[in-house]
Write an enzyme that holds these catalytic residues in place. Structure first.
Site, PDB file in Angstrom:
ATOM      1  N   ASP A 118      29.845  95.586  35.512  1.00 12.26           N
ATOM      2  CA  ASP A 118      29.208  97.034  35.958  1.00 12.26           C
ATOM      3  C   ASP A 118      28.335  96.296  37.503  1.00 12.26           C
ATOM      4  OD1 ASP A 118      28.922  99.744  36.066  1.00 12.26           O
ATOM      5  OD2 ASP A 118      28.890  99.345  33.727  1.00 12.26           O
TER       6      ASP A 118
ATOM      7  N   TRP B 273      33.414 101.075  39.953  1.00 20.16           N
ATOM      8  CA  TRP B 273      33.547 102.579  40.341  1.00 20.16           C
ATOM      9  C   TRP B 273      34.308 103.029  41.563  1.00 20.16           C
ATOM     10  CZ3 TRP B 273      27.980 103.242  39.661  1.00 20.16           C
ATOM     11  CH2 TRP B 273      27.725 102.056  38.760  1.00 20.16           C
TER      12      TRP B 273
ATOM     13  N   ASP C 204      33.488 107.481  35.318  1.00 20.12           N
ATOM     14  CA  ASP C 204      34.207 107.377  34.364  1.00 20.12           C
ATOM     15  C   ASP C 204      34.501 108.572  33.384  1.00 20.12           C
ATOM     16  OD1 ASP C 204      31.993 104.951  34.489  1.00 20.12           O
ATOM     17  OD2 ASP C 204      30.489 105.533  32.670  1.00 20.12           O
TER      18      ASP C 204
END
Ligand code: GLA
Length: 414
Positions: free
Chosen positions: A156, A190, A211
């Site tokens: 992440d 992302w 998300d």
């Protein structure tokens, strides 16, 4: 003669085995792990931080008992919040309250069921939920995961403010390679730094959006976050030229079974397959309805996702809310999906000659409805529905329900 045949068979067998083995490519990532998009489950969408050894084992059991494992879902991925503290030497430990038997025992459990174990970390100082990140501990963490016999790492991008994304992800890629264990590398930044432009040699997949939530339509809650199925399709769709075998666009984990309607779940799943997306389930497999299980287990649809040509589908036309998508498949087949992005049912006159197209961007294949006749197979009713006609006339009327799809596999009839 016989001996020659044996020799040839042995050479072919050796070549095939070498091909199937994950291997290091000079200086790059582990190869051979993502020939088709990865399939599995992750704890985040349904459980967030409320995870435990019992839950994860229960999910693994359900994966096997429902038949989902045999349909291809093999990774059981623990997302954020499994972490304990680092030990005196800096090695990360699991939270002993949540995982009393430890991570190695859990990996053994997965492997005994022919499943694989995934884990989660972050390139910054802390994960998104505030657990210890890997910054400054990359080689040590990769080594620890390898010792635990972990098979997958999602990495992440929270709390990574001033570090260079390319450097940070390449560093963990190198650490995983150096660990000696083939570990799938799922990048999760992302789409902030356009990883599709630089990460083909770094990760096996990269997230392309913020998300997902279990909402089909509507305005994303905040810029980047709280995405809907439709907003993600809009962002991930145009990136098709960057995806392919061993490096996939990842439009985030599935929300099937997490509260959307059955037709929305079906449309969501279909579109992820049309986009050759990783199929990472996000619901509670121990406790799901038959309708949910049937969607996730649709092997005809899974075959579209896992097709070996490895081409992400293209949005060919948008007819006032009806999106027409095509995905070229191995052997000259095509998948064709009409997605109704509106809430109203829409009647649609299907005329195959309206869809003579060439995929100029990726595969350079053409549908050629004027010269080729295809058999039409409905991917949700699992029935043949005739053939594409050569004549330039309206073939049939279809009703596409609101937030639903009609999806076909087209196979050359001659
Ligand atoms: C980020 C990721 C999510 C999930 C959470 C965990 O938001 O994008 O997929 O991993 O962190 O905290």
């Amino acid at each position: 003669m016989k001996r020659n045949a044996l020799l040839i068979a042995m050479i072919v067998l050796t070549a095939l085995t070498m091909q199937a083995q994950p291997r290091r490519n000079g200086g790059g990532k582990w190869e051979g792990l993502a020939r088709t998009p990865q399939m599995g489950w992750s704890s985040w969408n349904r459980f967030q931080g409320n995870i435990s050894e019992d839950i994860i084992k229960g999910i693994a059991d359900a994966m096997v008992e429902t038949g989902l494992r045999d349909a291809g879902y093999v990774y059981i991925n623990i997302d954020d919040c499994w972490h304990g503290q680092r030990d005196a030497d800096g090695f990360i430990q699991v939270d002993p309250a949540k995982f009393p038997s430890g991570m190695k025992a859990l990996a053994d459990y997965m492997h005994s069921k022919n499943l694989k174990l995934g884990i989660y970390s972050d390139a910054g100082t802390r994960t998104c939920a505030g657990m210890p990140g890997s910054l400054g501990h990359e080689y040590q963490d990769a080594l620890q995961y390898a010792r635990w016999e972990v098979d997958y790492l999602k990495y992440d991008w929270c709390n990574a403010n001033n570090i260079n994304p390319r450097g940070a992800y390449a560093l963990m890629r190198d650490a995983l390679r150096a660990s000696g264990r083939p570990i799938f590398f799922s990048m999760c930044e992302w789409g902030t730094n356009q990883p599709w432009e630089w990460a083909a040699d770094v990760g096996h997949s990269w997230r392309t959006t913020g998300d997902i939530t279990s909402r089909f339509a509507g305005t994303p809650r905040q810029r980047g976050w709280g995405q809907t199925v439709l907003s993600i399709i809009d962002q991930n769709g145009p990136l098709r030229k960057y995806a392919g075998p061993n490096h996939w666009n990842d439009p985030d984990m599935l929300e099937v079974g997490n509260g959307m309607s059955e037709n929305e779940d079906r449309a969501h799943f279909t579109m992820w397959c049309m986009m050759a997306a990783p199929l990472i389930l996000g619901n509670d497999l121990r406790n799901m309805s038959k309708a949910t299980c049937d969607i996730l287990m649709n092997r005809d649809m899974i075959a579209i996702d896992q097709d070996t040509l490895g081409v992400q589908g293209l949005r060919y036309k948008d007819l006032e809310g009806l999106q027409c998508w095509f995905k070229p498949l191995a052997g000259g087949d095509w998948a064709f999906t009409i997605l109704n992005s509106t809430e109203q049912d829409i009647t649609f006159n299907l005329n195959w000659q309206d869809f003579n197209l060439t995929d100029d961007e990726v595969s350079h294949l053409s549908t050629n409805f004027d010269t080729i006749v295809y058999r039409v197979y409905n991917l949700w009713s699992h029935k043949q529905e005739g053939k594409t006609s050569k004549q330039n006339k309206v073939e049939r009327k279809l009703v596409v329900k609101g937030h639903d799809v009609i999806a076909y596999r087209l196979t050359k009839a001659n």
